[in-house]
Design a protein around this motif. Structure first.
Motif, mmCIF file in Angstrom:
data_model
loop_
_atom_site.group_PDB
_atom_site.id
_atom_site.type_symbol
_atom_site.label_atom_id
_atom_site.label_comp_id
_atom_site.label_asym_id
_atom_site.label_seq_id
_atom_site.Cartn_x
_atom_site.Cartn_y
_atom_site.Cartn_z
ATOM 1 N N LEU A 1 -9.070 3.317 -4.138
ATOM 2 C CA LEU A 1 -8.272 4.631 -3.581
ATOM 3 C C LEU A 1 -6.686 3.358 -4.218
ATOM 4 C CD1 LEU A 1 -9.932 5.237 0.074
ATOM 5 C CD2 LEU A 1 -9.716 6.527 -1.651
ATOM 6 N N PRO A 2 -5.922 4.556 -4.457
ATOM 7 C CA PRO A 2 -5.070 4.047 -5.059
ATOM 8 C C PRO A 2 -4.266 3.216 -4.561
ATOM 9 C CG PRO A 2 -4.480 6.476 -4.023
ATOM 10 C CD PRO A 2 -5.738 5.513 -3.817
ATOM 11 N N ALA A 3 -3.426 2.728 -5.665
ATOM 12 C CA ALA A 3 -3.117 0.825 -5.567
ATOM 13 C C ALA A 3 -2.168 1.106 -5.786
ATOM 14 C CB ALA A 3 -3.995 0.091 -6.661
ATOM 15 N N HIS A 4 -1.745 0.444 -5.319
ATOM 16 C CA HIS A 4 0.511 0.254 -5.108
ATOM 17 C C HIS A 4 1.085 -0.810 -5.623
ATOM 18 C CE1 HIS A 4 0.270 3.832 -2.575
ATOM 19 N NE2 HIS A 4 -0.582 3.355 -2.031
ATOM 20 N N PRO A 5 1.013 -0.940 -7.604
ATOM 21 C CA PRO A 5 1.449 -2.461 -8.182
ATOM 22 C C PRO A 5 2.864 -3.118 -7.388
ATOM 23 C CG PRO A 5 0.789 -1.484 -9.547
ATOM 24 C CD PRO A 5 0.907 -0.007 -8.329
ATOM 25 N N ALA A 6 3.285 -3.753 -7.424
ATOM 26 C CA ALA A 6 4.304 -4.897 -7.180
ATOM 27 C C ALA A 6 5.411 -3.695 -6.295
ATOM 28 C CB ALA A 6 5.180 -4.437 -8.729
ATOM 29 N N TYR B 1 -12.859 0.010 4.119
ATOM 30 C CA TYR B 1 -12.681 0.981 4.888
ATOM 31 C C TYR B 1 -11.263 -0.059 5.735
ATOM 32 C CZ TYR B 1 -16.508 4.352 4.687
ATOM 33 O OH TYR B 1 -17.106 5.065 3.884
ATOM 34 N N ILE B 2 -10.184 -0.075 4.567
ATOM 35 C CA ILE B 2 -9.564 -0.705 5.120
ATOM 36 C C ILE B 2 -8.030 -0.936 4.035
ATOM 37 C CG2 ILE B 2 -9.991 -3.102 5.378
ATOM 38 C CD1 ILE B 2 -8.571 -3.713 7.940
ATOM 39 N N SER B 3 -6.885 -0.800 4.700
ATOM 40 C CA SER B 3 -6.189 -1.126 3.213
ATOM 41 C C SER B 3 -5.789 -2.860 3.363
ATOM 42 C CB SER B 3 -4.966 -0.538 2.859
ATOM 43 O OG SER B 3 -4.218 -0.315 4.563
ATOM 44 N N PHE B 4 -5.600 -3.038 1.955
ATOM 45 C CA PHE B 4 -5.821 -5.088 2.156
ATOM 46 C C PHE B 4 -4.382 -5.331 0.946
ATOM 47 C CE2 PHE B 4 -8.739 -3.662 -0.937
ATOM 48 C CZ PHE B 4 -8.540 -4.579 -1.874
ATOM 49 N N ILE C 1 0.977 -6.437 -4.538
ATOM 50 C CA ILE C 1 0.116 -5.298 -4.670
ATOM 51 C C ILE C 1 -1.058 -5.152 -3.266
ATOM 52 C CG2 ILE C 1 -2.306 -6.813 -5.446
ATOM 53 C CD1 ILE C 1 -2.625 -4.574 -8.019
ATOM 54 N N GLU C 2 -0.337 -3.721 -3.422
ATOM 55 C CA GLU C 2 -1.845 -3.072 -2.162
ATOM 56 C C GLU C 2 -2.753 -2.377 -2.391
ATOM 57 O OE1 GLU C 2 1.186 -1.083 0.831
ATOM 58 O OE2 GLU C 2 -0.143 -1.135 2.222
ATOM 59 N N PHE C 3 -3.620 -2.184 -2.125
ATOM 60 C CA PHE C 3 -4.894 -1.091 -1.890
ATOM 61 C C PHE C 3 -5.036 -0.370 -0.709
ATOM 62 C CE2 PHE C 3 -5.812 -4.146 -5.136
ATOM 63 C CZ PHE C 3 -5.907 -3.529 -6.236
ATOM 64 N N ASP C 4 -5.404 0.939 -1.141
ATOM 65 C CA ASP C 4 -5.155 1.321 0.456
ATOM 66 C C ASP C 4 -6.289 1.785 0.731
ATOM 67 O OD1 ASP C 4 -3.090 3.089 0.285
ATOM 68 O OD2 ASP C 4 -2.742 4.605 -0.777
ATOM 69 N N GLY C 5 -7.489 1.155 -0.013
ATOM 70 C CA GLY C 5 -8.747 0.645 -0.210
ATOM 71 C C GLY C 5 -9.555 0.746 -1.509
ATOM 72 N N VAL C 6 -10.643 -0.241 -1.349
ATOM 73 C CA VAL C 6 -11.642 0.031 -2.586
ATOM 74 C C VAL C 6 -12.679 0.038 -1.457
ATOM 75 C CG1 VAL C 6 -12.482 -1.983 -4.568
ATOM 76 C CG2 VAL C 6 -9.884 -1.468 -3.331
ATOM 77 N N TYR C 7 -13.996 0.655 -1.961
ATOM 78 C CA TYR C 7 -15.252 0.846 -0.984
ATOM 79 C C TYR C 7 -16.079 0.397 -2.484
ATOM 80 C CZ TYR C 7 -19.127 1.870 1.833
ATOM 81 O OH TYR C 7 -19.773 1.737 2.527
#
Length: 120
Positions: free
Chosen positions: A94-99, A54-57, A29-35
């Motif tokens: 910010l948008p998450a991309h699961p799976a 301010y970074i994706s992970f 699962i990737e996150f564009d960012g979570v503040y």
């Protein structure tokens, strides 16, 4: 496979289906960012904490999945130590991309880069 939807809010949960065909794949699962100061769980299992925003992970969620069933992702966001700042005083996901899935043998996520050789 459906995508999880997270509200642009201080915390959120999302669900998604993970087909049984992904059993032999690595799933992230990737996150564009979570503040900011996010903590992430999947199916009640703690994945980790990201101290900034301010970074994706991403996290490898393969060992925690319910293949062929529903998976619940929970995200906690804590911006309480900095209730106001110079550029952005809010907090959110910010948008998450699961799976996103990969074969077991693959180039590592963010594992390639390009550079320019020095001019002769």
């Amino acid at each position: 496979m459906t995508s999880a939807t997270f509200p642009r809010a201080p915390a959120g949960t999302g669900t998604f289906q993970n087909p049984g065909a992904y059993r032999k794949k690595e799933v992230i699962i990737e996150f564009d960012g979570v503040y900011q100061n996010s903590e992430v769980w999947i199916n009640g299992r703690y994945l980790g904490k990201r101290p900034y925003g301010y970074i994706s992970f991403y996290y490898d969620i393969t060992p925690h999945l319910n293949f062929g069933g529903e998976n619940v992702v929970a995200v906690r966001v804590d911006n309480s130590h900095q209730p106001n700042c110079r550029w952005y005083s809010g907090s959110g996901i910010l948008p998450a991309h699961p799976a996103d899935n990969y074969d077991k043998l693959h180039v590592a996520h963010w594992g390639t880069f390009c550079y320019q050789r020095e001019s002769q």
